[in-house]
Design an enzyme around this catalytic site. Structure first.
Site, PDB file in Angstrom:
ATOM      1  N   CYS A  49       0.824  -1.220   0.000  1.00  0.00           N
ATOM      2  CA  CYS A  49       0.000   0.000   0.000  1.00  0.00           C
ATOM      3  C   CYS A  49       0.855   1.266   0.000  1.00  0.00           C
ATOM      4  O   CYS A  49       1.666   1.486   0.903  1.00  0.00           O
ATOM      5  CB  CYS A  49      -0.927  -0.020   1.213  1.00  0.00           C
ATOM      6  SG  CYS A  49      -1.641   1.561   1.657  1.00  0.00           S
ATOM      7  N   CYS A  52       0.300   3.517   2.994  1.00  0.00           N
ATOM      8  CA  CYS A  52       0.924   2.928   4.188  1.00  0.00           C
ATOM      9  C   CYS A  52       2.417   3.255   4.225  1.00  0.00           C
ATOM     10  O   CYS A  52       2.974   3.570   5.281  1.00  0.00           O
ATOM     11  CB  CYS A  52       0.719   1.421   4.218  1.00  0.00           C
ATOM     12  SG  CYS A  52      -1.011   0.892   4.147  1.00  0.00           S
ATOM     13  N   CYS A 397       2.044   9.240 -12.871  1.00  0.00           N
ATOM     14  CA  CYS A 397       1.119   8.128 -12.617  1.00  0.00           C
ATOM     15  C   CYS A 397       1.259   7.025 -13.661  1.00  0.00           C
ATOM     16  O   CYS A 397       1.054   7.247 -14.856  1.00  0.00           O
ATOM     17  CB  CYS A 397      -0.311   8.667 -12.581  1.00  0.00           C
ATOM     18  SG  CYS A 397      -1.586   7.402 -12.689  1.00  0.00           S
ATOM     19  N   CYS A 400      -1.967   6.258 -15.555  1.00  0.00           N
ATOM     20  CA  CYS A 400      -2.247   7.290 -16.560  1.00  0.00           C
ATOM     21  C   CYS A 400      -1.438   7.037 -17.828  1.00  0.00           C
ATOM     22  O   CYS A 400      -1.944   7.196 -18.950  1.00  0.00           O
ATOM     23  CB  CYS A 400      -1.916   8.678 -16.002  1.00  0.00           C
ATOM     24  SG  CYS A 400      -2.776   9.092 -14.460  1.00  0.00           S
TER      25      CYS A 400
END
Length: 488
Positions: A49, A52, A397, A400
């Protein structure tokens, strides 16, 4: 010796901590461990994650600073599914507060080390501290943050019972205490029973009282309302711990170098000048909040206004509204406060030009996917004669980047449609209108002609055919599809 140094170096370079103050719990020892502590904060996480990983160093620092006060623990849900399922964990990271082995509440405080420490210190011990002497009271209210103290006629007062009940629900954000010592009630002019909010001594000033008093019937809702209306005073010091609460209103923020630990006098120098101006508008009932903030701590917020240099001596003044409007004071902050006063007057008179964070308008924009920047959003996306599918992306990203060739192909197939525009905007470099909720990338919305105020979030697949099927269903007119000619 060389081998030991090498092993330590490898551990450090690989990001593995040699020691940690965060307790690692699992299915086999979770229940036993949480029962050993009156209060514990537990993070339920997954190793993959991203959020996280971002939280990890802040959580580790907070655990070290809270050692021997409130323990912090973590549970890897990929290896301990039984515990995570038991407590309804369905997203990462999920943080929960446990008391005496039982889940007490979700942690909804800040995710920075400072914020976690401040929030969890309020969770330690009783929800309302009993003050038995004048010295106890003086120590309690001489704190960095505001203090709320209930004064009651006796220890078995019905109002005290209601106050303690309210304190258990309000302790996440506030410091609460109570007393039933007659001398303390008399010293603070309490006739019967009442509650006093003491503002932090570091923020003492001549423009407002250092206390606010409540003397009506006590309930959780009434005490919450009293605190919410008075906790921040006329011009609070915004920190990572109270930022979320302060930003729930139209607010004027003054950024400069603030350090109430090393330089309290210097920190209040500019605040006092803000207070002088704020007192005028508050007395007139104007609906604008004021706050001061450290320019280094909130450099990211300043960048939203195009301010990248955080080393200047003079304050930077901005206004941000709940609807997303932003304004920045262009004139230099003067020591007499007149520049600030004129800025606020112009705001209420609607004479200020909104600040919009925007990339330059592209010189050419004739590709299959129209490039939108903040300055052209109204012109392109809010064109009432067009349906617009717009992707909000981030240059870094990966998802993306994977979408880009398919999105370009979509634009190519719709290039001859006079009614539909395929567009994209770099969400990291441009302000996004408040009616578009962009929390991750890519986020795609469809704004139909005649209904630009309520764009529809696209939740479908990411293949070209998925987008075309969506447009066939949602577009105002049937899409004009032009098949792409393949090179021979």
């Amino acid at each position: 010796m060389a081998l030991v140094i090498l092993m330590v170096s490898v551990l450090v370079l690989s990001g593995l901590a040699l020691s940690s103050d965060v307790l690692e719990l699992g299915d086999s020892d979770f229940d036993f461990s949480v029962r050993q502590h009156e209060t514990m904060l537990v993070e339920f996480f997954a190793p993959w994650c991203g959020h996280c990983k971002k939280l990890a160093p802040e959580y580790e620092e907070a655990a070290t600073r809270l050692k021997d006060i409130v323990p912090l623990a973590k549970v890897d849900c990929t290896a301990n599914s039984e515990t995570c399922t038991k407590f309804g964990v369905n997203g990462y990271p999920t943080l929960k507060i446990f008391r005496n082995g039982e889940e007490s509440s979700a942690y909804d405080g800040p995710r920075s080390a400072d914020g976690i420490v401040s929030h969890m210190k309020k969770q330690a011990g009783p929800s309302s501290v009993e003050l038995k002497t004048a010295k106890d009271l003086e120590k309690f209210i001489s704190h960095y943050d505001a203090s709320i103290v209930g004064f009651f006629s006796s220890s078995d007062s019905a109002q005290l019972a209601e106050y303690v009940k309210a304190a258990s629900e309000l302790r996440d954000h506030y410091r609460l205490a109570h007393t039933s010592i007659p001398e303390l009630l008399e010293a603070h002019n309490i006739l019967g029973e009442g509650v006093i909010l003491f503002r932090p001594p570091r923020l003492s000033n001549k423009f407002e009282e250092s206390t606010s008093q409540y003397s009506d019937s006590i309930s959780t809702s009434s005490i919450r309302s009293f605190i919410n209306e008075n906790i921040f005073g006329m011009c609070p010091h915004m920190t990572s711990g109270n930022k979320e609460q302060l930003m729930r209103r139209d607010i004027l923020l003054v950024f400069y170098n603030i350090d109430y630990v090393r330089n309290p006098k210097g920190s209040n120098y500019w605040r006092n000048r803000v207070m002088k101006v704020a007192s005028k508008f508050v007395s007139e009932g104007r609906t604008l909040s004021f706050a001061v903030a450290d320019r280094q701590e909130f450099a990211e917020e300043l960048s939203e206004f195009g301010v990248e240099d955080t080393t200047g001596e003079l304050p930077v003044v901005v206004i941000k509204t709940l609807t997303g409007e932003k304004y920045i004071m262009q004139d230099e902050f003067t020591r007499d406060g007149l520049a600030l006063e004129h800025f606020v007057e112009d705001y209420f008179a609607k004479n200020l030009k909104r600040y919009v964070k925007s990339e330059p308008i592209p010189e050419k924009n004739d590709g299959p996917v129209k490039v939108v920047v903040a300055e052209t959003f109204d012109e392109i996306v809010n064109d009432q004669s067009k349906d617009v599918l717009i992707e909000f992306y981030a240059p870094w990203c990966g998802h993306c980047k994977n979408l880009e060739p398919k999105y370009i192909e979509l634009g190519q197939q719709l290039a001859n449609d006079p009614n539909i525009i395929i567009a994209k905007m770099d969400a990291t470099a441009n302000d996004i209108p408040s009616n578009y909720d962009v929390q991750g990338f890519p986020t795609i919305y469809f704004a139909t002609k005649g209904n630009k105020e309520s764009p529809k979030r696209y939740e479908g697949g990411r293949e070209v055919s998925d987008f075309i099927n969506f447009l066939k269903s949602e577009a105002s007119t049937s899409p004009v599809i032009s098949p792409i000619k393949e090179d021979l």
